[in-house]
Design a protein around this motif. Structure first.
Motif, mmCIF file in Angstrom:
data_model
loop_
_atom_site.group_PDB
_atom_site.id
_atom_site.type_symbol
_atom_site.label_atom_id
_atom_site.label_comp_id
_atom_site.label_asym_id
_atom_site.label_seq_id
_atom_site.Cartn_x
_atom_site.Cartn_y
_atom_site.Cartn_z
ATOM 1 N N GLU A 167 0.811 -1.218 0.000
ATOM 2 C CA GLU A 167 0.000 0.000 0.000
ATOM 3 C C GLU A 167 0.846 1.269 0.000
ATOM 4 O O GLU A 167 0.342 2.352 -0.337
ATOM 5 C CB GLU A 167 -0.939 -0.007 1.201
ATOM 6 C CG GLU A 167 -2.056 -1.042 1.091
ATOM 7 C CD GLU A 167 -2.766 -1.271 2.407
ATOM 8 O OE1 GLU A 167 -2.421 -0.577 3.397
ATOM 9 O OE2 GLU A 167 -3.655 -2.140 2.455
ATOM 10 N N GLN A 168 2.110 1.159 0.363
ATOM 11 C CA GLN A 168 2.985 2.328 0.376
ATOM 12 C C GLN A 168 3.603 2.609 -0.997
ATOM 13 O O GLN A 168 4.307 3.605 -1.173
ATOM 14 C CB GLN A 168 4.080 2.152 1.434
ATOM 15 C CG GLN A 168 3.521 2.147 2.847
ATOM 16 C CD GLN A 168 4.562 1.833 3.903
ATOM 17 O OE1 GLN A 168 5.676 2.340 3.859
ATOM 18 N NE2 GLN A 168 4.205 1.001 4.866
ATOM 19 N N VAL A 169 3.333 1.738 -1.963
ATOM 20 C CA VAL A 169 3.820 1.916 -3.336
ATOM 21 C C VAL A 169 2.713 2.550 -4.164
ATOM 22 O O VAL A 169 1.552 2.141 -4.093
ATOM 23 C CB VAL A 169 4.216 0.558 -3.945
ATOM 24 C CG1 VAL A 169 4.734 0.732 -5.370
ATOM 25 C CG2 VAL A 169 5.248 -0.138 -3.069
ATOM 26 N N ARG A 191 4.431 -5.298 -10.163
ATOM 27 C CA ARG A 191 3.953 -3.919 -10.133
ATOM 28 C C ARG A 191 2.657 -3.835 -9.352
ATOM 29 O O ARG A 191 1.845 -4.764 -9.381
ATOM 30 C CB ARG A 191 3.703 -3.375 -11.543
ATOM 31 C CG ARG A 191 4.959 -2.972 -12.295
ATOM 32 C CD ARG A 191 4.608 -2.358 -13.634
ATOM 33 N NE ARG A 191 5.802 -1.980 -14.369
ATOM 34 C CZ ARG A 191 6.364 -0.766 -14.317
ATOM 35 N NH1 ARG A 191 5.800 0.178 -13.570
ATOM 36 N NH2 ARG A 191 7.445 -0.503 -14.990
ATOM 37 N N ARG A 192 2.475 -2.724 -8.697
ATOM 38 C CA ARG A 192 1.175 -2.462 -8.092
ATOM 39 C C ARG A 192 0.317 -1.762 -9.139
ATOM 40 O O ARG A 192 0.754 -0.787 -9.769
ATOM 41 C CB ARG A 192 1.308 -1.579 -6.861
ATOM 42 C CG ARG A 192 -0.043 -1.361 -6.193
ATOM 43 C CD ARG A 192 -0.015 -0.363 -5.072
ATOM 44 N NE ARG A 192 -1.349 -0.265 -4.482
ATOM 45 C CZ ARG A 192 -1.723 0.673 -3.635
ATOM 46 N NH1 ARG A 192 -0.860 1.607 -3.250
ATOM 47 N NH2 ARG A 192 -2.947 0.702 -3.158
ATOM 48 N N THR A 193 -0.889 -2.237 -9.326
ATOM 49 C CA THR A 193 -1.815 -1.610 -10.267
ATOM 50 C C THR A 193 -3.079 -1.223 -9.519
ATOM 51 O O THR A 193 -3.277 -1.585 -8.355
ATOM 52 C CB THR A 193 -2.182 -2.568 -11.405
ATOM 53 O OG1 THR A 193 -2.974 -3.643 -10.872
ATOM 54 C CG2 THR A 193 -0.937 -3.133 -12.075
ATOM 55 N N ALA A 194 -3.928 -0.492 -10.196
ATOM 56 C CA ALA A 194 -5.193 -0.100 -9.578
ATOM 57 C C ALA A 194 -6.041 -1.314 -9.247
ATOM 58 O O ALA A 194 -6.861 -1.287 -8.329
ATOM 59 C CB ALA A 194 -5.961 0.836 -10.514
#
Length: 221
Positions: A167-169, A191-194
């Motif tokens: 969540e910090q990314v 990767r973090r995505t929506a």
């Protein structure tokens, strides 16, 4: 000069590390290679550990901690596809070596270390690098005050990444980490995505184990 350390010998060992450990093991980002060829790893290892700086294995630091092998750190940094404007959250600062390398590759680094003595050592070793902030805290919690980050780098192997770290990314941000899967340590990137987050392993390799990341035990009747 550190007592018992020959600077010319350390330079020779650093050159050998780049030639025989990094270039032959897919550390292919030229900026990462250049940074690791420049940063004196021995300056970020306390006590007698400095003499082992360029071994191709993890280096014990005491109290259950160890410095990651250069190959593992180099592969993680390469997979992170770092940009000079990136804000990086580094988990597992140890003596500060990875943070020092990152200081040449990214705009700002928050390096989290749970061991008080190591955090203090890293702050001293990184003095004069204004883009690096060493904070002491639980590795699993990251550093919310500096979020969001463009990149999350976990310089060690964990059983699971806590949602609090992800969540910090920022959405679109990159994550690289070591993973422990069925007793095997491997490196992974994602990767973090929506819509969510996922990791894909890319190599099995030795990687130091970081404390505190064991998944919660399932309740048993």
């Amino acid at each position: 000069m550190m007592i018992g350390i020959d600077p010319s010998e350390m330079r020779a060992q650093r050159h050998a590390m780049v030639a025989s450990q990094l270039r032959t093991n897919a550390v292919s980002d030229t900026r990462v290679v250049a940074a690791m060829a420049t940063v004196p790893r021995e300056a970020f290892l306390p006590g007698d550990a400095a003499k082992m700086a360029y071994r191709d294995t993890a280096i014990p630091l005491g109290r259950g901690r160890a410095a990651n092998a250069p190959i593992a750190t180099g592969r993680l940094l390469t997979a992170a596809t770092l940009d000079s404007v990136d804000r990086v959250l580094l988990i597992g600062a140890a003596g500060g070596y990875a943070a020092a390398v990152l200081a040449q590759l990214a705009a700002h680094i928050v390096a989290v270390e749970s061991d008080g003595a190591l955090a203090e050592f890293a702050r001293a070793a990184l003095a004069g690098m204004p883009t690096v902030e060493v904070v002491q805290g639980e590795l699993t919690e990251g550093w919310v005050a500096g979020a969001p980050y463009d990149v999350l780098i976990v310089d060690g192997a964990v059983e699971a990444l806590p949602p609090m770290l992800i969540e910090q990314v920022r959405p679109g941000g990159r994550v690289v980490t070591g993973l422990i899967e069925r007793g095997v340590t491997r490196l992974a990137a994602g990767r973090r995505t929506a819509g969510g987050f996922g990791l894909a392993s890319f190599v099995d390799t030795e990687c130091v184990l970081l404390p505190g990341f064991a998944p919660p035990q399932a309740f048993r009747f």
